[in-house]
Design a protein around this motif. Sequence first.
Motif, PDB file in Angstrom:
ATOM      1  N   SER A 174      25.652 -85.743  55.781  1.00  0.00           N
ATOM      2  CA  SER A 174      25.771 -84.319  56.107  1.00  0.00           C
ATOM      3  C   SER A 174      26.652 -83.657  55.059  1.00  0.00           C
ATOM      4  O   SER A 174      27.686 -84.212  54.673  1.00  0.00           O
ATOM      5  CB  SER A 174      26.378 -84.142  57.499  1.00  0.00           C
ATOM      6  OG  SER A 174      26.606 -82.782  57.784  1.00  0.00           O
ATOM      7  N   VAL A 175      26.241 -82.471  54.617  1.00  0.00           N
ATOM      8  CA  VAL A 175      26.957 -81.741  53.564  1.00  0.00           C
ATOM      9  C   VAL A 175      27.350 -80.362  54.066  1.00  0.00           C
ATOM     10  O   VAL A 175      26.532 -79.654  54.656  1.00  0.00           O
ATOM     11  CB  VAL A 175      26.066 -81.594  52.310  1.00  0.00           C
ATOM     12  CG1 VAL A 175      26.614 -80.555  51.344  1.00  0.00           C
ATOM     13  CG2 VAL A 175      25.901 -82.940  51.610  1.00  0.00           C
ATOM     14  N   ASN A 176      28.608 -79.990  53.857  1.00  0.00           N
ATOM     15  CA  ASN A 176      29.008 -78.620  54.168  1.00  0.00           C
ATOM     16  C   ASN A 176      29.543 -77.882  52.943  1.00  0.00           C
ATOM     17  O   ASN A 176      29.895 -76.709  53.036  1.00  0.00           O
ATOM     18  CB  ASN A 176      30.046 -78.590  55.300  1.00  0.00           C
ATOM     19  CG  ASN A 176      31.457 -78.804  54.798  1.00  0.00           C
ATOM     20  OD1 ASN A 176      31.704 -79.649  53.932  1.00  0.00           O
ATOM     21  ND2 ASN A 176      32.398 -78.053  55.333  1.00  0.00           N
ATOM     22  N   THR A 177      29.567 -78.567  51.793  1.00  0.00           N
ATOM     23  CA  THR A 177      30.101 -77.974  50.581  1.00  0.00           C
ATOM     24  C   THR A 177      29.341 -78.499  49.371  1.00  0.00           C
ATOM     25  O   THR A 177      29.154 -79.711  49.245  1.00  0.00           O
ATOM     26  CB  THR A 177      31.601 -78.335  50.407  1.00  0.00           C
ATOM     27  OG1 THR A 177      32.317 -77.934  51.574  1.00  0.00           O
ATOM     28  CG2 THR A 177      32.201 -77.659  49.198  1.00  0.00           C
ATOM     29  N   ALA A 193      24.037 -69.918  55.632  1.00  0.00           N
ATOM     30  CA  ALA A 193      24.029 -70.178  57.070  1.00  0.00           C
ATOM     31  C   ALA A 193      22.898 -69.397  57.713  1.00  0.00           C
ATOM     32  O   ALA A 193      22.497 -68.340  57.206  1.00  0.00           O
ATOM     33  CB  ALA A 193      25.360 -69.768  57.700  1.00  0.00           C
ATOM     34  N   ALA A 194      22.416 -69.900  58.828  1.00  0.00           N
ATOM     35  CA  ALA A 194      21.418 -69.147  59.576  1.00  0.00           C
ATOM     36  C   ALA A 194      22.026 -67.885  60.160  1.00  0.00           C
ATOM     37  O   ALA A 194      21.359 -66.849  60.247  1.00  0.00           O
ATOM     38  CB  ALA A 194      20.817 -70.011  60.677  1.00  0.00           C
ATOM     39  N   ARG A 195      23.298 -67.983  60.557  1.00  0.00           N
ATOM     40  CA  ARG A 195      24.008 -66.849  61.143  1.00  0.00           C
ATOM     41  C   ARG A 195      25.299 -66.643  60.341  1.00  0.00           C
ATOM     42  O   ARG A 195      26.356 -67.114  60.732  1.00  0.00           O
ATOM     43  CB  ARG A 195      24.314 -67.111  62.614  1.00  0.00           C
ATOM     44  CG  ARG A 195      23.074 -67.201  63.482  1.00  0.00           C
ATOM     45  CD  ARG A 195      23.343 -67.864  64.831  1.00  0.00           C
ATOM     46  NE  ARG A 195      24.320 -67.159  65.627  1.00  0.00           N
ATOM     47  CZ  ARG A 195      24.684 -67.522  66.864  1.00  0.00           C
ATOM     48  NH1 ARG A 195      24.124 -68.586  67.426  1.00  0.00           N
ATOM     49  NH2 ARG A 195      25.578 -66.831  67.538  1.00  0.00           N
ATOM     50  N   PRO A 223      21.623 -74.198  59.854  1.00  0.00           N
ATOM     51  CA  PRO A 223      21.100 -75.541  60.135  1.00  0.00           C
ATOM     52  C   PRO A 223      20.787 -76.325  58.865  1.00  0.00           C
ATOM     53  O   PRO A 223      19.886 -77.160  58.847  1.00  0.00           O
ATOM     54  CB  PRO A 223      19.812 -75.213  60.873  1.00  0.00           C
ATOM     55  CG  PRO A 223      19.300 -73.998  60.130  1.00  0.00           C
ATOM     56  CD  PRO A 223      20.525 -73.227  59.685  1.00  0.00           C
ATOM     57  N   PHE A 224      21.541 -76.100  57.795  1.00  0.00           N
ATOM     58  CA  PHE A 224      21.163 -76.609  56.479  1.00  0.00           C
ATOM     59  C   PHE A 224      21.916 -77.870  56.050  1.00  0.00           C
ATOM     60  O   PHE A 224      21.665 -78.389  54.961  1.00  0.00           O
ATOM     61  CB  PHE A 224      21.393 -75.518  55.420  1.00  0.00           C
ATOM     62  CG  PHE A 224      20.681 -74.232  55.708  1.00  0.00           C
ATOM     63  CD1 PHE A 224      19.313 -74.197  55.920  1.00  0.00           C
ATOM     64  CD2 PHE A 224      21.379 -73.022  55.770  1.00  0.00           C
ATOM     65  CE1 PHE A 224      18.650 -73.011  56.167  1.00  0.00           C
ATOM     66  CE2 PHE A 224      20.726 -71.828  56.023  1.00  0.00           C
ATOM     67  CZ  PHE A 224      19.359 -71.819  56.224  1.00  0.00           C
TER      68      PHE A 224
END
Length: 272
Positions: free
Chosen positions: A89-92, A16-18, A68-69
């Motif tokens: 969109s991918v979160n995993t 993550a960016a943050r 923002p990935f």
Amino acid sequence: MKPPIGPATRLCMSLAARPGTFGSRFHNHLYAALGLDYVYKAFTTTDLPGAITGIRALGIRGCAVSMPFKEDVIPLLDGLEASAAAIDSVNTIVNDDGTLLGHNTDYSAVRTLVEALDADRTAPFLLRGSGGMAKAVATALVDAGFTNGTIAARNRAKGAALADRLGLTHVADPAGLEAAMLVNVTPLGMTGADADALAFTPDQIAAASVVVDVVAKPVETPLLRAARDAGRTVVTGAAIAKLQALEQFVLYTGVTPGDEQVAAAEAFALAG
């Protein structure tokens, strides 16, 4: 009892960016409770291709992907599970012997929560945001039957593309618009520079019946506090974070924890 860290220990991570603490605390708490030889660590990066190469090369079992990935990571993977492919969109990321498959557990978490709402599916919703998480949330809403929506996004190209794909309306600025459901999918209200920002106006909140905020830290954002004070039904970022993290945990480990174990992990994660 959890084994001591050693050569057989499996690593899971987030990008993550943050970077936050929720995922690390949630997963590591469950590893300890279930005696699993895993460790979870949060990372940030300015070299996304290098980070993904590292996941593959080092045998890292799984990786959560945050802003923002979520879109930029797609061409670096070997394939996408159905919901991630549909949303783009991918979160995993799940690593099976060097093959990286992208999933989207944000979508399933949001859909589970909005399908449980006692709400008029024909009433309008107003969603702020146009990034990867916005894609997951907007698609989950439409697939759950909420098809009368407006995407409000300063990025006109991305906002319009998302709205067109789902048969929704796009505006650049949500000011003056009212809807039965308000959905914040921006960093407004998140711990840090935007902590005091209110994603929607008091008048918009007063006109709504349901308010959804994907921000998980802090647990009570300015938007959620205002919505609760107005007596509105809320869907919290913490609830979304728990469900999507639980699905990730099962994908990574193949183990489904009990309800009490999940509740304890959530409480521990939110306390950090």
